[in-house]
Design a protein around this motif. Structure first.
Motif, PDB file in Angstrom:
ATOM      1  N   GLN A  27       0.841  -1.213   0.000  1.00 52.81           N
ATOM      2  CA  GLN A  27       0.000   0.000   0.000  1.00 52.81           C
ATOM      3  C   GLN A  27       0.868   1.253   0.000  1.00 52.81           C
ATOM      4  OE1 GLN A  27      -2.321  -1.084   3.426  1.00 52.81           O
ATOM      5  NE2 GLN A  27      -4.093  -1.729   2.181  1.00 52.81           N
ATOM      6  N   LEU A  30       2.752   1.647  -3.362  1.00 49.86           N
ATOM      7  CA  LEU A  30       1.877   2.124  -4.442  1.00 49.86           C
ATOM      8  C   LEU A  30       1.542   3.606  -4.264  1.00 49.86           C
ATOM      9  CD1 LEU A  30      -0.532  -0.953  -4.807  1.00 49.86           C
ATOM     10  CD2 LEU A  30       1.351  -0.328  -6.321  1.00 49.86           C
ATOM     11  N   SER A  31       1.300   4.012  -3.002  1.00 48.41           N
ATOM     12  CA  SER A  31       0.972   5.430  -2.777  1.00 48.41           C
ATOM     13  C   SER A  31       2.195   6.324  -2.999  1.00 48.41           C
ATOM     14  CB  SER A  31       0.390   5.643  -1.376  1.00 48.41           C
ATOM     15  OG  SER A  31       1.398   5.429  -0.418  1.00 48.41           O
ATOM     16  N   GLY A  36       4.302  -1.298  -9.092  1.00 49.36           N
ATOM     17  CA  GLY A  36       3.839  -2.511  -8.413  1.00 49.36           C
ATOM     18  C   GLY A  36       4.387  -3.783  -9.027  1.00 49.36           C
ATOM     19  N   LEU A  78      -3.461  -7.167  -4.489  1.00 51.94           N
ATOM     20  CA  LEU A  78      -3.352  -5.712  -4.338  1.00 51.94           C
ATOM     21  C   LEU A  78      -2.657  -5.084  -5.541  1.00 51.94           C
ATOM     22  CD1 LEU A  78      -2.282  -4.889  -0.646  1.00 51.94           C
ATOM     23  CD2 LEU A  78      -4.220  -3.929  -1.901  1.00 51.94           C
ATOM     24  N   SER A  82      -4.107  -2.623  -8.756  1.00 46.71           N
ATOM     25  CA  SER A  82      -3.583  -1.268  -8.985  1.00 46.71           C
ATOM     26  C   SER A  82      -3.165  -1.043 -10.438  1.00 46.71           C
ATOM     27  CB  SER A  82      -2.372  -1.028  -8.081  1.00 46.71           C
ATOM     28  OG  SER A  82      -1.250  -1.742  -8.589  1.00 46.71           O
TER      29      SER A  82
END
Lengths: 215, 348, 104
Positions: A27, A30-31, A36, A78, A82
């Motif tokens: 998380q 990715l932010s 990814g 996840l 994305s």
């Protein structure tokens, strides 16, 4: 290029089966705008490879392998979510796995199934003592790329040859790849019956499936 | 450079140079050393192995005086498996009079303790009669075979189905419950056969279903030994390391999962076993040289630490023997002679 | 395969003294060298003679320990095992049971 420290941490979360830290790492990455796919291929996949290697050496065991697979699935989901729609999520590959007719040994097959799942393959586990016709039927229905069969007895190996013939009769031999394994099974036997690959053990099975699928 | 006839682990013939053979010997031994955290072979041991692999002779043997006890497991079923339809007492006589066996084993065709349990009293008279008619030590033996206790073969949920579904706790609980039943069956059958006069009880391919299988074997050994202090129990392993199918099981405070031969033998000793049969698996994709050096490295470490006699398993696919229904004489004789010459062992 | 092992490294069973060394190992838990020395002493032979079928056939015949080719009147089966237990000074389970069952 992703920071080496992040990749190392990603790998460790798989080897040590730490789901929450793995999810948090993805998380945050990715932010922060980290790629990814690169995180997956350079961090998490080496982690699951390490898990497979340690399993083969007897330093990591089946429950840990299953937990590592669970962590791997969480991070893969996840990362896939994305990706832009044209890039994914993409299925890595679909396999049917079975212990052949007349053979009730399922421990080795259980290990193979767990390791294949850990490596992101979709596995249709048909269990043990499985009719050749049933293997072909599921292979067609689920449109799998690979069929893996296990035979632990010299008396049941012949079913692997029977499968090769059945796939030809069903007209799908050129659409699937076959891989054979089990205590008495050898590369020589695989070549003799026309199987596409032989797996010495579960970890070798992963390597062979990767070669067969290029994934 | 000269090429020498050689074989792969599946028995296929290949040609290799002395340099290639030596490289495989070193690589095989170092693989075992790395996995088992044990010493690799020494230079003179590599030289001996290279000599025998480069020998033009079909058959290699030990020097006179270095012969070891030859223990046959399950031979009463093996002779029938090849289509020789003699009864089991005749089979024992054939092995003791013709095959050079030092010990033999009476076994049922369904070679596991669980199926023998309901017919044990039918097995006893055959064992008793065999003991009247034979001379060499006679074991009664079978496999612990924990797999027979889970569904659909037994009452407990199948861990091999639960584990891939992520039901780890349920799988572990199933193993724990199943092993208790297995212990009872081994003790039941072992007791009857000992009371019939068997010279020993063989627990063959222990650990085939993983650490719970091995633990059940150890506990059963302990119980039989407590019941009959003079009983001889042989524990023969299924694989080179204990598969961690449960992974958390311990015996005498030691985690069983992942134990290699030199660690397994200490567990067998602690349980009261008389003889221990360690195993090293053959890799069919590697050469005979690689496999034999690797097997000897494992067995040597086991022999050096063992306080009880060890009988390494040298059947098809183990101990450097090729994986083939008819292992070739050249490779079997080399494996047999080398294992016996280089390891501190007490039998095969 | 069994024959190959027997020839390559096996003691040779009852053609020689393989079964006797095995019995001592099983009864006393002795390692191989110790078991061979024990049997050699009890049979009054050299350790090297334990695998010599010429010497051992004579010894086994003289002591009634069972031989591959049985002659009339020579101890066979359980009879030979009575002699083995006595000569090697070990308990043999089936001999003990035989005594119990026959009240011998």
């Amino acid at each position: 290029m992703i920071d080496e420290k992040i990749l190392k941490t990603a790998k460790q979360t798989i080897v040590e089966q730490k789901k929450d830290p793995a999810v948090e790492l993805v998380q945050k990455a990715l932010s922060d705008g980290i790629d990814g796919m690169e995180l997956l291929t350079e961090g998490f996949i080496p982690g699951i490879n390490e898990v497979g290697d340690q399993f083969g050496r007897g330093t990591l065991f089946l429950p840990e392998l299953v937990q590592a697979a669970d962590v791997m699935k969480a991070v893969t989901d996840l990362i896939n979510a994305s990706l832009p729609s044209q890039d994914g999520p993409q299925e890595k590959g679909k396999l049917v796995i079975a212990t052949v007719k007349g053979d009730v040994h399922d421990i080795g097959k259980c290990i193979v199934v767990s390791l294949m799942q850990a490596n992101g393959y979709t596995v249709f586990d048909l269990g043990r003592d499985v009719d050749t016709e049933r293997i072909v039927e599921v292979a067609i229905k689920e449109d799998v790329q690979v069929i893996g069969t296990s035979a632990l007895l010299t008396t049941t190996m012949v079913r692997q040859k029977e499968l090769e013939e059945a796939l030809k009769s069903a007209g799908i031999r050129d659409k699937v790849r076959t891989i054979v394994g089990g205590a008495p099974v050898t590369a020589r036997w695989a070549a003799k019956i026309g199987a596409d690959a032989f797996a010495e053990d579960a970890q070798d099975g992963i390597a062979k499936v990767r070669e067969l699928l290029g994934a | 450079m000269d090429q020498f006839f050689h074989r792969m682990g599946d028995g296929s013939a290949v040609q290799m140079t002395a340099k290639q053979i030596m490289a495989d010997l070193v690589e095989g031994s170092e693989d075992a050393a790395d996995r088992g955290k044990i010493p690799p072979l020494a230079k003179e041991e590599y030289d001996y192995l290279l000599d025998i692999f480069c020998s033009p002779h079909k058959f290699i043997s030990v020097e006179p005086g270095r012969e070891v006890i030859l223990t046959y497991d399950a031979a009463t079923l093996k002779i029938r498996r090849v289509g020789v339809h003699v009864d089991r007492i005749q089979a024992l006589q054939i092995y003791e009079k013709i095959m050079g066996a030092d010990t033999m084993e009476l076994a049922h065709v369904d070679y596991s303790y669980k199926p023998v349990k309901p017919i044990a009293t039918f097995e006893q008279p055959i064992l008793e009669q065999a003991l009247l008619a034979t001379h060499i030590p006679l074991f009664y033996g079978a496999q612990p075979n924990l797999g027979l206790y889970s569904q659909p073969d037994g009452p407990f949920p199948n861990p091999s189905e639960l584990m891939p579904m992520g039901k780890i706790k349920e799988a572990q609980e199933s193993y724990e419950a199943a092993l208790e039943d297995l212990v009872k069956d081994i003790v039941f059958v072992g007791s009857l056969m000992y009371e019939s006069g068997a010279d020993g009880i063989n627990l063959d391919t222990a650990g085939a279903a993983g650490d719970a299988d091995f633990l059940a074997t150890l506990i059963a050994t302990e119980k039989l030994k407590a019941k009959y202090p003079d009983i001889c129990i042989e524990i023969g392993m299924a694989g080179e390391f204990v598969l961690g199918m449960h992974s958390q099981l311990t015996y005498k405070g030691e985690r069983l999962a992942g134990m290699y031969a030199h660690q397994q033998v200490k567990m067998a000793e602690a349980a009261g076993a008389t003889i221990f049969g360690p195993v090293s698996n053959t890799n069919t994709s590697k050469s005979a040289a690689w496999n034999l050096a690797r097997a000897i490295t494992f067995m040597k470490a086991c022999g050096e630490i063992a306080n009880i006699p060890i009988h390494p398993n040298m059947g098809m696919g183990v101990g450097g023997v090729t994986v083939n229904d008819q292992p070739p004489v050249d490779v079997v004789s080399r494996s047999s002679a080398a294992m016996t010459t280089l390891c501190r062992l007490d039998g095969l | 395969m069994a024959i190959t092992h027997a020839h390559a490294s096996g003691m040779g069973g009852m053609r020689v003294a393989g079964d006797l060394v095995a019995r001592v190992q099983m009864a006393r838990g002795m390692k191989l060298a110790q078991a061979k020395a024990y049997v050699a002493e009890k049979l009054a032979v050299d350790v090297s003679e334990l695998t010599d079928p010429i010497v051992m056939t004579e010894v086994r015949t003289d002591l009634g320990l069972g031989v591959v080719t049985p002659l009339p009147g020579v101890p066979k089966g359980i009879e030979a095992k009575f002699n083995i237990a006595r000569v090697l000074d070990i308990d043999i389970n089936c001999v003990k049971r035989f005594r119990e069952r026959t009240r011998f």
